[in-house]
Design an enzyme around this catalytic site. Structure first.
Site, PDB file in Angstrom:
ATOM      1  N   CYS A 147       0.793  -1.242   0.000  1.00 16.08           N
ATOM      2  CA  CYS A 147       0.000   0.000   0.000  1.00 16.08           C
ATOM      3  C   CYS A 147       0.822   1.288   0.000  1.00 16.08           C
ATOM      4  O   CYS A 147       0.542   2.200  -0.785  1.00 16.08           O
ATOM      5  CB  CYS A 147      -0.941  -0.002   1.205  1.00 16.08           C
ATOM      6  SG  CYS A 147      -2.164  -1.309   1.139  1.00 16.08           S
ATOM      7  N   ARG A 182      15.497   2.346   3.045  1.00 11.57           N
ATOM      8  CA  ARG A 182      15.516   1.093   2.304  1.00 11.57           C
ATOM      9  C   ARG A 182      14.922  -0.037   3.137  1.00 11.57           C
ATOM     10  O   ARG A 182      15.404  -1.176   3.118  1.00 11.57           O
ATOM     11  CB  ARG A 182      16.930   0.735   1.842  1.00 11.57           C
ATOM     12  CG  ARG A 182      16.914  -0.250   0.633  1.00 11.57           C
ATOM     13  CD  ARG A 182      18.306  -0.699   0.223  1.00 11.57           C
ATOM     14  NE  ARG A 182      19.155   0.417  -0.104  1.00 11.57           N
ATOM     15  CZ  ARG A 182      20.420   0.547   0.298  1.00 11.57           C
ATOM     16  NH1 ARG A 182      20.980  -0.385   1.033  1.00 11.57           N
ATOM     17  NH2 ARG A 182      21.126   1.601  -0.045  1.00 11.57           N
ATOM     18  N   SER A 183      13.874   0.272   3.872  1.00  9.11           N
ATOM     19  CA  SER A 183      13.197  -0.760   4.648  1.00  9.11           C
ATOM     20  C   SER A 183      12.546  -1.755   3.698  1.00  9.11           C
ATOM     21  O   SER A 183      12.219  -1.428   2.556  1.00  9.11           O
ATOM     22  CB  SER A 183      12.127  -0.142   5.552  1.00  9.11           C
ATOM     23  OG  SER A 183      11.044   0.334   4.771  1.00  9.11           O
ATOM     24  N   ASP A 205      20.405   4.392   2.176  1.00 10.85           N
ATOM     25  CA  ASP A 205      20.208   3.867   3.518  1.00 10.85           C
ATOM     26  C   ASP A 205      21.269   4.474   4.431  1.00 10.85           C
ATOM     27  O   ASP A 205      22.089   5.290   3.992  1.00 10.85           O
ATOM     28  CB  ASP A 205      20.301   2.345   3.488  1.00 10.85           C
ATOM     29  CG  ASP A 205      19.494   1.693   4.610  1.00 10.85           C
ATOM     30  OD1 ASP A 205      18.682   2.381   5.237  1.00 10.85           O
ATOM     31  OD2 ASP A 205      19.683   0.483   4.841  1.00 10.85           O
TER      32      ASP A 205
END
Length: 330
Positions: A147, A182-183, A205
């Protein structure tokens, strides 16, 4: 006397969400019931509860039914399995973090593919990274995307960063975008989606920078990743048409002095990653995306219900054809 006011346009998520809601309302007209979304809350995180309440409010205001089930985290696995087999449940959302470990990843994978409105199941994640956009060989059932990354995509489409003259799938060709974060939940999927659509993406990151592209001239079907040794924001930001930041910490701010004049800046963190001075450099600034994320969630739920209806219709058609064949042969 010259006007010294910044020329930056601030675009609020609510305005973008309205246009997406029209699409959702149109789709609901062809469904004779209110789709049911069940949310599972097993987290003590106040932000998770706020998100759950926000989801419920948006569902109820827009033709969907929402049911919040508060479940002890040790009982959540069984609760999810029960919801998977409950024909009344159309979609499932789980409010993370719960255990804050690989156990959360396991829970993501036990949600039924046919009810995973968040697009976190392995099949959906695999399709996303491989740039596979459909679930069926006839390209009629679109895959579900996570989402929040999809919300950023929809915002960029609304802002006309996507070039609609180019073929679908290549519409970010020529764009350079920096994604700060950068999860595995948002940052890396977003970088992959943007690169799969043709952009050159610098994924930043804490420790390094990676470049996501489909190669020169978009020759590759899906994105590839290369390390950029020694690179920092000082290298990325001056090159970027768009900067998307989502660092979950109030101390972090994007260095405004490094931004390219006229850059588009989007904040997806609950913290403001851009100082007010961003308006002196950016051409467009989107300070938050939460309301778009919720509408994208409803859009995903609608797509899941539409896929289910189509599958049932196809199944019924097959049964009828088989019955006719039997009658003909007899």
């Amino acid at each position: 006397m010259a006007d010294d006011k910044p020329n930056c346009k601030v675009v609020l998520a609510n305005n973008i969400a309205k246009s997406l809601l029209e699409e959702v309302h149109e789709g609901l007209k062809n469904i004779d019931r209110k789709p049911l979304l069940v949310g599972f809350l097993s987290s003590s995180d106040p932000a998770a509860r706020v998100y759950a309440e926000w989801t419920g409010k948006t569902c109820n205001e827009n033709g969907f039914t929402f049911e919040l089930r508060e479940t002890d985290r040790e009982l959540l696995e069984d609760a999810l399995l029960d919801a998977n087999t409950d024909p009344a449940v159309d979609g499932i959302i789980v409010y993370y973090p719960i255990f804050g470990s690989r156990q959360d990843q396991y829970l993501q994978q036990i949600v039924s593919l046919s009810k995973d409105v968040e697009g976190l199941s392995h099949r959906y994640i695999f399709n996303m990274y491989q740039n596979i956009r459909f679930l069926d060989p006839h390209n009629t059932k679109k895959s579900i995307l996570p989402c929040t990354p999809l919300a950023v995509i929809k915002i960029l489409e609304y802002l006309r960063i996507y070039n609609t003259i180019l073929p679908y799938g290549n519409r970010l060709h020529g764009r350079t975008i920096t994604v700060i974060n950068r999860s595995e939940v948002v940052g890396r999927p977003l970088a992959a989606l943007l690169a799969n659509d043709g952009a050159r993406v610098y994924s930043v990151d804490v420790n390094d920078v990676q470049e996501f592209t489909r190669g020169e001239g978009l020759r590759k079907r899906r994105h590839e990743v290369v390390e950029k040794p020694g690179w920092t924001l000082e290298n990325c930001l001056p090159l970027s048409d768009v900067v998307v930041s989502g660092v979950p910490g109030e101390q972090y701010k994007v260095p405004v002095n490094l931004l390219r004049d006229g850059a588009v800046c989007i904040n997806f963190s609950s913290e403001r990653n851009f100082k007010p001075e961003v308006k002196e450099k950016a051409s467009i600034y989107v300070p938050a995306i939460g309301k778009v994320t919720i509408v994208v969630l409803l859009r995903n739920l609608l797509r899941i219900v539409q896929n289910k209806i189509e599958e049932e219709a196809e199944g019924q058609k097959t049964v009828e054809q088989a019955s006719e064949a039997v009658q003909t042969s007899s």
